[in-house]
Write an enzyme that holds these catalytic residues in place. Structure first.
Site, PDB file in Angstrom:
ATOM      1  N   LYS A   1       0.857  -1.198   0.000  1.00 30.18           N
ATOM      2  CA  LYS A   1       0.000   0.000   0.000  1.00 30.18           C
ATOM      3  C   LYS A   1       0.889   1.243   0.000  1.00 30.18           C
ATOM      4  O   LYS A   1       1.447   1.633   1.001  1.00 30.18           O
ATOM      5  CB  LYS A   1      -0.924   0.043   1.211  1.00 30.18           C
ATOM      6  CG  LYS A   1      -2.055   1.039   0.961  1.00 30.18           C
ATOM      7  CD  LYS A   1      -2.530   1.803   2.173  1.00 30.18           C
ATOM      8  CE  LYS A   1      -1.630   2.830   2.738  1.00 30.18           C
ATOM      9  NZ  LYS A   1      -1.479   4.078   1.927  1.00 30.18           N
TER      10      LYS A   1
ATOM     11  N   CYS B   1      14.126  11.243   5.007  1.00 27.92           N
ATOM     12  CA  CYS B   1      14.269  10.918   6.437  1.00 27.92           C
ATOM     13  C   CYS B   1      15.697  11.148   6.920  1.00 27.92           C
ATOM     14  O   CYS B   1      15.933  11.350   8.101  1.00 27.92           O
ATOM     15  CB  CYS B   1      13.865   9.475   6.672  1.00 27.92           C
ATOM     16  SG  CYS B   1      14.735   8.325   5.602  1.00 27.92           S
TER      17      CYS B   1
ATOM     18  N   GLU C   1      10.711   1.772   9.814  1.00 27.67           N
ATOM     19  CA  GLU C   1      11.716   2.772   9.421  1.00 27.67           C
ATOM     20  C   GLU C   1      11.055   4.135   9.559  1.00 27.67           C
ATOM     21  O   GLU C   1      10.161   4.470   8.784  1.00 27.67           O
ATOM     22  CB  GLU C   1      12.160   2.547   7.971  1.00 27.67           C
ATOM     23  CG  GLU C   1      12.842   1.213   7.714  1.00 27.67           C
ATOM     24  CD  GLU C   1      14.235   1.130   8.307  1.00 27.67           C
ATOM     25  OE1 GLU C   1      14.785   2.183   8.712  1.00 27.67           O
ATOM     26  OE2 GLU C   1      14.776   0.016   8.382  1.00 27.67           O
TER      27      GLU C   1
ATOM     28  N   GLU D   1      10.786  16.563  14.058  1.00 28.48           N
ATOM     29  CA  GLU D   1      11.099  16.410  12.641  1.00 28.48           C
ATOM     30  C   GLU D   1      10.262  17.424  11.854  1.00 28.48           C
ATOM     31  O   GLU D   1       9.037  17.421  11.955  1.00 28.48           O
ATOM     32  CB  GLU D   1      10.767  14.991  12.193  1.00 28.48           C
ATOM     33  CG  GLU D   1      11.128  14.746  10.743  1.00 28.48           C
ATOM     34  CD  GLU D   1      10.751  13.352  10.260  1.00 28.48           C
ATOM     35  OE1 GLU D   1       9.581  12.964  10.433  1.00 28.48           O
ATOM     36  OE2 GLU D   1      11.626  12.666   9.709  1.00 28.48           O
TER      37      GLU D   1
HETATM   38  P1  NAD Z   1       2.939   8.492   7.415  1.00 25.21           P
HETATM   39  O1  NAD Z   1       3.304   7.729   8.636  1.00 25.21           O
HETATM   40  O2  NAD Z   1       1.886   9.509   7.516  1.00 25.21           O
HETATM   41  O3  NAD Z   1       2.456   7.507   6.270  1.00 25.21           O
HETATM   42  C1  NAD Z   1       3.258   6.449   5.805  1.00 25.21           C
HETATM   43  C2  NAD Z   1       2.362   5.383   5.217  1.00 25.21           C
HETATM   44  O4  NAD Z   1       1.582   4.808   6.246  1.00 25.21           O
HETATM   45  C3  NAD Z   1       1.381   5.880   4.167  1.00 25.21           C
HETATM   46  O5  NAD Z   1       1.241   4.914   3.158  1.00 25.21           O
HETATM   47  C4  NAD Z   1       0.109   6.017   4.964  1.00 25.21           C
HETATM   48  O6  NAD Z   1      -1.057   5.935   4.177  1.00 25.21           O
HETATM   49  C5  NAD Z   1       0.209   4.834   5.897  1.00 25.21           C
HETATM   50  N1  NAD Z   1      -0.578   4.942   7.126  1.00 25.21           N
HETATM   51  C6  NAD Z   1      -0.987   6.059   7.788  1.00 25.21           C
HETATM   52  N2  NAD Z   1      -1.715   5.727   8.866  1.00 25.21           N
HETATM   53  C7  NAD Z   1      -1.776   4.383   8.900  1.00 25.21           C
HETATM   54  C8  NAD Z   1      -2.394   3.443   9.776  1.00 25.21           C
HETATM   55  N3  NAD Z   1      -3.108   3.831  10.834  1.00 25.21           N
HETATM   56  N4  NAD Z   1      -2.249   2.125   9.516  1.00 25.21           N
HETATM   57  C9  NAD Z   1      -1.535   1.720   8.462  1.00 25.21           C
HETATM   58  N5  NAD Z   1      -0.938   2.552   7.586  1.00 25.21           N
HETATM   59  C10 NAD Z   1      -1.054   3.877   7.802  1.00 25.21           C
HETATM   60  O7  NAD Z   1       4.286   9.090   6.860  1.00 25.21           O
HETATM   61  P2  NAD Z   1       4.466  10.061   5.608  1.00 25.21           P
HETATM   62  O8  NAD Z   1       4.020  11.421   6.027  1.00 25.21           O
HETATM   63  O9  NAD Z   1       3.889   9.438   4.410  1.00 25.21           O
HETATM   64  O10 NAD Z   1       6.045  10.051   5.420  1.00 25.21           O
HETATM   65  C11 NAD Z   1       6.913  10.913   6.078  1.00 25.21           C
HETATM   66  C12 NAD Z   1       7.549  10.214   7.257  1.00 25.21           C
HETATM   67  O11 NAD Z   1       8.243   9.054   6.829  1.00 25.21           O
HETATM   68  C13 NAD Z   1       8.602  11.066   7.931  1.00 25.21           C
HETATM   69  O12 NAD Z   1       8.475  10.941   9.328  1.00 25.21           O
HETATM   70  C14 NAD Z   1       9.909  10.447   7.473  1.00 25.21           C
HETATM   71  O13 NAD Z   1      11.009  10.661   8.296  1.00 25.21           O
HETATM   72  C15 NAD Z   1       9.543   9.020   7.400  1.00 25.21           C
HETATM   73  N6  NAD Z   1      10.489   8.293   6.545  1.00 25.21           N
HETATM   74  C16 NAD Z   1      11.368   7.399   7.115  1.00 25.21           C
HETATM   75  C17 NAD Z   1      12.283   6.728   6.328  1.00 25.21           C
HETATM   76  C18 NAD Z   1      13.262   5.736   6.904  1.00 25.21           C
HETATM   77  O14 NAD Z   1      13.770   4.924   6.149  1.00 25.21           O
HETATM   78  N7  NAD Z   1      13.544   5.750   8.190  1.00 25.21           N
HETATM   79  C19 NAD Z   1      12.306   6.961   4.961  1.00 25.21           C
HETATM   80  C20 NAD Z   1      11.416   7.889   4.416  1.00 25.21           C
HETATM   81  C21 NAD Z   1      10.506   8.528   5.220  1.00 25.21           C
END
Ligand code: NAD
Length: 488
Positions: free
Chosen positions: A179, A288, A254, A392
């Site tokens: 997803k 990230c 992650e 962040e």
């Molecule tokens: P997010 O947590 O809002 O969403 C990530 C994914 O999770 C999306 O596909 C979203 O639809 C899904 N999601 C949201 N709520 C959910 C739930 N309750 N159950 C299951 N899935 C759910 O994050 P974002 O805003 O899309 O991305 C930015 C974040 O990602 C930042 O915090 C960034 O640091 C982090 N990030 C981390 C890495 C790493 O490798 N450590 C890499 C890239 C981004």
């Protein structure tokens, strides 16, 4: 109007090798124009159920293929993505707001390479064996795929991060339900069009599009999905952990970062300044691993700041499809407001904004006036306990502060809840080594940034995550291990 909706790009779920429409859809925006240009399926339990069923059905055949057979298919998929690199790059840039240059040189080449890398690494694992001669026993381990893997990815590096999960999952013999982020679903949908040609059997890779709350949670809660690989925010990870706890699922998380750069007075500034600009502002600061706290040793603080700010002002913000542009659009209007809000908070606390938001004016091309743009912003004199130094921000905003001693800076760098990536700049190898050892950070880059060997572990400490990904780590995560003892 009908005429309007006809012009929109319509995505469909990909289940059991077929594109299937959904009963409801979500609008997806082009961040550089602020216009809706695409509609993404708003999947829920029903769609996830169908995808899991398809993945379960495909598992016995896929998991019994040899690693070499799977490897050949992954390589073919890498070839097909590379063949369409330009189309993928254009789509990623339009959907995410990132510059076409970044999509062409980072996102899409890496997405293809993820398949190539795991196509190779899957051929080279060896399991363990020990002997107990005195009792006539030998022990060995055997690894098998786990089953249906649930893969959830964020919007910042859409195809790059999704393939970083799909590739090791299927290389190990699992089948998947993925997803992608509802804000950046287009390149995943494009990839689905290549699966059949690459020879990926129906049901091995299923993609359901939709929101986290509906589609994501249905996947996390599905009893037939024993493992979830998630990349995203720490807040969502907490929710996923809670929701999956009743099923005792295996999780790889992650998450976010608040990454420090530590710059000692013997650093080579001619290398450090351009790299720290990139580490702060690349992909609009939406990586990230981006630096957002820069600690500079007192003796070079003013020189660093002067040169850093002068260079930051040269970064060109504008239409992402213009190859001379360095900074594209942020992902959404809400996110842009949030990032700008941090700059306002810093100002209210008495910090100095040296360039960018609220200080310099941003001239945008006519077609981009409604896009979600902001200038690279440098803030100085921020207190360590300020939200700008603790939370962040995930945008083109970086804070610069002075420090005096090695011991002090290690303590301050570690003084946040996160622990993902750090950079250390010094020409003293002993110091670099000492500091790297003491930083609470899953990755430490010294005198460089973002140079990765995919063989080695990637992941965060503290609130930045649980688990690691990489050749060996992903293999271990996506397989179940068994210890077998044989007595003669
Ligand atoms: P997010 O947590 O809002 O969403 C990530 C994914 O999770 C999306 O596909 C979203 O639809 C899904 N999601 C949201 N709520 C959910 C739930 N309750 N159950 C299951 N899935 C759910 O994050 P974002 O805003 O899309 O991305 C930015 C974040 O990602 C930042 O915090 C960034 O640091 C982090 N990030 C981390 C890495 C790493 O490798 N450590 C890499 C890239 C981004």
């Amino acid at each position: 109007t009908m005429a309007h909706s006809k012009a929109l790009l319509m995505l469909e779920n990909f289940i059991a090798g077929k594109f299937v429409p959904c009963s409801s859809y979500i609008d997806s925006y082009n961040p550089s124009t602020g216009e809706v240009y695409c509609r993404v399926p708003d999947s829920g339990k029903e769609e996830v159920e169908a995808a899991v069923k398809a993945a379960k059905t495909a598992f016995p055949i896929w998991s019994s293929k040899s690693p070499l057979e799977r490897s050949q298919i992954l390589n073919k998929l890498a070839d097909l993505i590379e063949h369409d690199l330009e189309a993928f790059a254009q789509a990623e840039s339009k959907d995410q707001g990132k510059t076409i240059t970044f999509a062409r040189t980072v996102d899409i080449p890496r997405a293809a390479y993820n398949f190539r890398f795991f196509a190779s690494s899957i051929l080279h694992h060896a399991t363990e064996c020990t002997e107990m001669a005195t009792v006539g026993c030998m022990h060995y381990t055997s690894r098998t795929p786990v089953g249906v893997a649930g893969l959830i990815s964020p919007w910042n590096l859409p195809l790059y991060l999704l393939t970083w999960k799909i590739a090791p999952a299927i290389a190990c013999g699992n089948t998947v339900v993925a997803k992608p982020s509802e804000m950046t679903s287009v390149t995943a949908w494009m990839m689905c069009k290549l699966l059949e040609k690459a020879g990926v059997p129906h049901g091995v890779v299923n993609v359901v599009f939709g929101t986290g709350a509906k589609a994501g949670e249905a996947l996390v809660c599905h009893p037939d999905v024993p493992l979830i690989s998630f990349t995203g925010s720490t807040l969502t990870a907490q929710r996923i952990t809670e929701k999956s706890a009743p099923h005792c699922k295996r999780l790889s998380l992650e998450l976010g970062g608040k990454n420090p750069a530590i710059i000692f007075d013997d650093a080579d500034l001619s290398q450090c300044i351009p790299t720290t600009l990139r580490s702060s502002f690349a992909n609009q600061g939406e990586i990230c691993l981006c630096t957002s706290r820069i600690f500079v040793q007192r003796g070079i603080y003013s020189e660093f700041l002067k040169r850093f700010v002068a260079e930051a002002k040269k970064w060109k913000v504008g239409n992402p499809s213009d190859p001379t542009v360095d900074v594209g659009a942020l992902i959404s209007k809400e996110h842009l407001e949030k990032v700008k809000g941090y700059v306002k908070k810093a100002q209210a606390e008495g910090a100095r904004v040296l360039c960018g938001e609220g200080v310099d004016s941003l001239a945008l091309p006519t077609g981009n006036q409604k896009g979600y743009f902001m200038l690279p912003t440098v803030i100085a004199e921020v207190k360590d306990e300020s939200c700008c130094m603790q939370e962040e921000i995930f945008g083109p905003v970086t804070c610069v502060v002075a420090f005096d001693t090695e011991e002090e800076v290690i303590k301050r760098a570690n003084g946040v809840k996160y622990g993902l990536a750090a950079t250390v700049w010094s020409s003293n190898v002993g110091r670099v080594h000492r500091v790297a050892q003491k930083l609470q950070s899953g990755l430490v880059w010294t005198n460089c940034w973002l140079i990765r060997d995919l063989n080695l572990p990637f992941g965060g400490m503290k609130a930045s995550g649980i688990g690691r990904e990489g050749a060996k780590d992903s293999y271990e995560f996506f397989t179940e291990v068994k210890t077998i003892t044989i007595k003669h």
